[in-house]
Scaffold this motif. Structure first.
Motif, PDB file in Angstrom:
ATOM      1  N   LEU A  62       0.852  -1.191   0.000  1.00 53.13           N
ATOM      2  CA  LEU A  62       0.000   0.000   0.000  1.00 53.13           C
ATOM      3  C   LEU A  62       0.877   1.227   0.000  1.00 53.13           C
ATOM      4  CD1 LEU A  62      -2.461  -0.940   2.891  1.00 53.13           C
ATOM      5  CD2 LEU A  62      -3.062  -0.803   0.501  1.00 53.13           C
ATOM      6  N   MET A  63       0.749   2.039  -1.023  1.00 57.83           N
ATOM      7  CA  MET A  63       1.593   3.236  -1.068  1.00 57.83           C
ATOM      8  C   MET A  63       0.746   4.444  -1.393  1.00 57.83           C
ATOM      9  SD  MET A  63       4.934   2.532  -0.850  1.00 57.83           S
ATOM     10  CE  MET A  63       5.698   0.991  -0.532  1.00 57.83           C
ATOM     11  N   ASN A  64       0.937   5.492  -0.642  1.00 55.07           N
ATOM     12  CA  ASN A  64       0.263   6.756  -0.954  1.00 55.07           C
ATOM     13  C   ASN A  64      -1.235   6.589  -1.102  1.00 55.07           C
ATOM     14  OD1 ASN A  64       2.594   8.528  -1.183  1.00 55.07           O
ATOM     15  ND2 ASN A  64       3.124   7.204  -2.881  1.00 55.07           N
ATOM     16  N   PHE A  65      -1.824   6.144  -0.056  1.00 55.34           N
ATOM     17  CA  PHE A  65      -3.258   5.904  -0.082  1.00 55.34           C
ATOM     18  C   PHE A  65      -3.968   7.036   0.637  1.00 55.34           C
ATOM     19  CE2 PHE A  65      -2.723   4.805   4.290  1.00 55.34           C
ATOM     20  CZ  PHE A  65      -1.495   4.180   4.331  1.00 55.34           C
ATOM     21  N   ASP A  66      -5.230   7.202   0.324  1.00 59.17           N
ATOM     22  CA  ASP A  66      -6.031   8.106   1.132  1.00 59.17           C
ATOM     23  C   ASP A  66      -7.441   7.577   1.247  1.00 59.17           C
ATOM     24  OD1 ASP A  66      -5.587   9.943  -1.682  1.00 59.17           O
ATOM     25  OD2 ASP A  66      -7.634   9.388  -1.109  1.00 59.17           O
ATOM     26  N   GLY A  67      -8.132   8.109   2.218  1.00 59.04           N
ATOM     27  CA  GLY A  67      -9.476   7.612   2.477  1.00 59.04           C
ATOM     28  C   GLY A  67      -9.525   6.737   3.701  1.00 59.04           C
TER      29      GLY A  67
END
Lengths: 349, 426
Positions: B201-206
């Motif tokens: 998981l890289m640079n996720f949002d939410g």
């Protein structure tokens, strides 16, 4: 093959050699650890207990001839040694696959029948590297493939950078006819709601498959009338040609299209909806409209091309969707009267 | 008559010579799959046998290679790509096992929806979609009906699983980068993929709470902004790499020692651990225990990004080191802080509190240091307690103070006779 299996076998197999027999009857003995590197041989030894003596030699599959077996064993002999570094193995592999393509194919086949996956991976990668980037002619020559496709099958109307003027001609003719047919269709279907939509989607598919990508609209009616003579009969036949392609030959069009691409002008619209696409496809490349075309076509050649196209139509008549049949019958009606048409009248009856 | 005979024998000779076409089907699939899609489709003009052969290849990869670089604008390149993919999918005949779409011109088009719908009707096992630029691409719901999916890789996408989504039963590998996903959707996704072994998981949002409940997970690599991380039921996890990209200051919900518990308790078999960016700070804030309740006995490799100036981070690092008796390799990377809110550590703590025995440590790499007291203390500490050390490489951040640093290093006592200290140029 697990340690346990080996332990079970060991007492029975005092020798450390395995006997192998190739399809031609030749029997040879090979060091156990080398031979066991091949899963198929391993399986034979464990499951059937063969290979321990000359009389009970393991029969190798037919695809493994003595020459290939020797190569494979060389490979196994190197790789079964556990202490080698990845670099060493890679370097060995690179040198190992340097051989002519015929042997490479045979080796792939033999390795596959012995289930030696690493070697199959290696050889198939090598074969892919050979194929990559080469022209079909080159590939055919290297691998001795028979050149048994017919001209029509090979050349879908997309290859506009070929040297053969006939092909270029053919392409342009087909494109023009398609265009004419669509125009006629559109005029005809002006009032019909549903059917119009259906129709357009079929046309859509046809042109789509034949590689007509986004094109700008160009006005063509004037120029087209000049060429109507002798061409209506081909118009629907062109459609038939396309249907044929749609059903079976689209592949070539993809292949050739992908190979070099048509020079299309970019569509201003970025929408990918089917409706927009249909509009774009109805337009034509400006290139196809050049007046030179008439001058280039040798009438005799044109006749020949027309005849070829006609043949296709006949063959394909059966499989067409209904709509196409209608168009076909329309065209047929018109055939005998083409001489009476002149430049200014409309295409409609 | 003679002509026919000649034709017949030449035909036989051709057959003899053509070894390629007679290779087994799966081998030809393999060869074709290793060609760029362009070359694979071109084989259709080779001969009769090859006409439709390409249509069976189970792997379809559409990347920057498959469309020749357009001299015109991006739009025509994009259109060509759409065109090609539509063609290939339509003419393809057979199961598709792998589909990869990653092209720089592929932005903001809804054609991808159509292709995903098509793929959902086949038994696809690997799906890779990379949207290079533009807004997050919202994946259609039919993606979530890929029942046979084993590997899923998405870049720059927005996932909104439908409420009926029951997870990917066979999914083993999940790679999400630059994605948007709601918190509950994320949790549901992870817990409903029971066979998951690899998670990136890289640079996720939410979502900001990472509650990883995954019994078969072996590889875990994340880099992003989160507030909470805990592992539950992750006893197979052997490779963990955590990077917290944001420097959260104190006053947040970090101030609990319980986060140590949440993180380490369910990682009994971790073999390789990387603590990157600000994650050590996250762990350290609020204090670190002297040792972990259970040692990380399988830990062989440890890499930490640490701010040597921060006393809390130093003790956090030492806590982990003390709990890793079987550590073989250690890497320490100094984090350059713009401003130091924390007091500079000025006293030498080495002999004070910690005596840990890094019995198996062989290799140490230290980079980005500038020669401050705490850094030197750390190095001294490591040298004192690693009897089997073979090599330590030190790479300063800049040339300043290089000589002083080296002078200090020379003085340090070493527990290991064979230790080699290598000073690398910055």
């Amino acid at each position: 093959m697990s340690e346990a299996d080996m332990a079970v076998i060991k007492p029975e197999m005092m020798k450390s050699y395995i006997w192998l027999q190739t399809a031609d009857g030749l029997i040879q003995q090979v060091e156990q650890e080398v031979a066991m590197f091949c899963p198929m041989i391993c399986q034979e030894v464990i499951q059937k207990g063969v290979g321990s003596s000359k009389n009970y030699a393991i029969s190798l599959p037919q695809r493994v001839n003595p020459a290939m077996l020797s190569l494979i064993l060389d490979y196994c002999r190197f790789h079964q040694v556990p202490g080698r570094s990845n670099k060493e193995r890679k370097s060995f592999d690179e040198k190992f696959i340097r051989m002519d393509t015929k042997r490479l194919c045979e080796l792939t086949s033999a390795a596959d029948s012995l289930q030696l996956k690493p070697l199959v991976d290696l050889t198939s990668r090598a074969l892919a590297r050979i194929i990559e980037g080469k022209t079909p002619e080159e590939i055919r020559e290297i691998f001795h493939l028979p050149d048994d496709l017919t001209e029509e099958e090979k050349l879908e109307p997309l290859k506009n950078t070929t040297d053969d003027p006939r092909i270029r001609l053919l392409n342009r003719l087909y494109a023009k006819k398609r265009k004419e047919l669509k125009e006629r269709e559109k005029l005809k279907n002006a009032g019909i709601g549903e059917e119009h939509v259906d129709d357009r989607s079929v046309d859509d598919l046809l042109s789509f498959i034949n590689g007509d990508s986004k094109m700008t609209k160009a006005s063509k009616n004037k120029k087209k009338n000049r060429r109507r003579k002798g061409q209506e009969k081909n118009a629907f036949l062109t459609e038939s040609m396309e249907t044929d392609k749609m059903e079976t030959n689209g592949l070539n069009s993809v292949g050739l299209d992908v190979e070099h691409g048509i020079d299309c002008q970019a569509s201003p619209s970025e929408s990918s909806k089917l409706q927009d696409m249909e509009e774009d496809i109805l337009a034509r490349k400006v290139e196809f409209d050049d007046g030179d075309m008439d001058d280039e076509i040798d009438p005799a050649l044109k006749e020949k091309i027309d005849r070829e196209v006609e043949d296709f139509a006949r063959i394909l008549k059966i499989d067409w969707p209904e709509r196409m049949q209608e168009i076909l019958s329309l065209g047929q009606e018109r055939r005998p009267v083409h001489s009476s048409l002149n430049g200014s009248s409309s295409l409609r009856k | 008559m003679l002509q026919k005979q000649r034709e017949a024998s030449s035909f036989e000779i051709e057959m003899e010579l053509d070894k390629l076409s007679s290779l087994p089907g799966h081998v030809i699939d393999q060869i074709l799959s290793q060609l760029p899609i362009k070359d694979a489709v071109r084989t259709s003009v080779l001969s009769r046998k090859w006409r439709y052969r390409w249509a069976k290849i189970p792997h379809l990869v559409f990347d920057n290679q498959c469309v020749p670089v357009p001299s015109q604008d991006q739009t025509s390149g994009k259109n060509k790509l759409i065109h090609i993919i539509d063609h290939v999918l339509l003419l393809h005949n057979g199961p598709i096992q792998k589909f990869k779409l990653s092209h720089r011109d592929l932005i903001g088009i809804s054609d991808v929806d159509r292709w995903i719908l098509y793929l959902s009707r086949s038994t696809i096992k690997e799906f890779v979609l990379e949207i290079w630029k533009g807004q997050r691409y919202k994946l259609p719901s039919c993606l979530f009906s890929f029942e046979n999916l084993i590997h899923l890789e998405l870049f720059n996408c927005l996932l909104k699983p439908p409420s009926t989504f029951k997870g990917f039963r066979s999914l083993k590998s999940l790679d999400l980068q630059h994605v948007t996903l709601a918190q509950d959707a994320f949790e549901n996704l992870i817990s409903s993929c029971p066979l998951l072994e690899k998670l990136t998981l890289m640079n996720f949002d939410g979502f900001t709470h990472l509650k990883i409940d995954s019994p078969n997970l072996q590889f875990f690599d994340i880099g992003g902004v989160f507030e909470y991380i805990s592992f539950e039921n992750t006893f197979q996890l052997t490779l963990v790499s955590v990077g917290l990209y944001a420097n959260r200051s104190d006053g947040d919900m970090f101030l609990e020692a319980i986060k140590w518990h949440r993180f380490f308790t369910n990682l009994p078999h971790v073999r390789r651990l990387e603590i990157q960016c600000h994650f050590l700070k996250y762990l350290a804030t609020g204090g670190a225990p002297r040792m972990l309740p259970k040692p990380c006995s399988d830990l062989n490799y440890l890499s930490m990004r640490i701010n040597f100036n921060d006393w809390e981070e130093n003790s956090a690092a030492l806590c982990i080191l003390s709990s890793s008796p079987n550590l073989l390799e250690l890497e320490l990377l100094a984090r350059a802080e713009e401003h130091n809110a924390v007091e500079k550590v000025t006293y030498s703590w080495v002999e004070d509190h910690y005596k840990c025995h890094l019995e198996h440590l062989r290799l140490v790499k230290i980079a980005g240091i500038s020669g401050i007291r705490s850094e030197l203390d750390f190095i001294r500490f490591l040298l004192l307690y690693s009897p089997l050390l073979e090599r330590m490489t030190i790479k300063p951040a800049s040339l300043d103070g290089g000589w002083d640093l080296m002078k200090e290093l020379l003085r340090f006592r070493r527990a290991s006779v064979q230790a080699e200290i290598v000073y690398l140029d910055p």
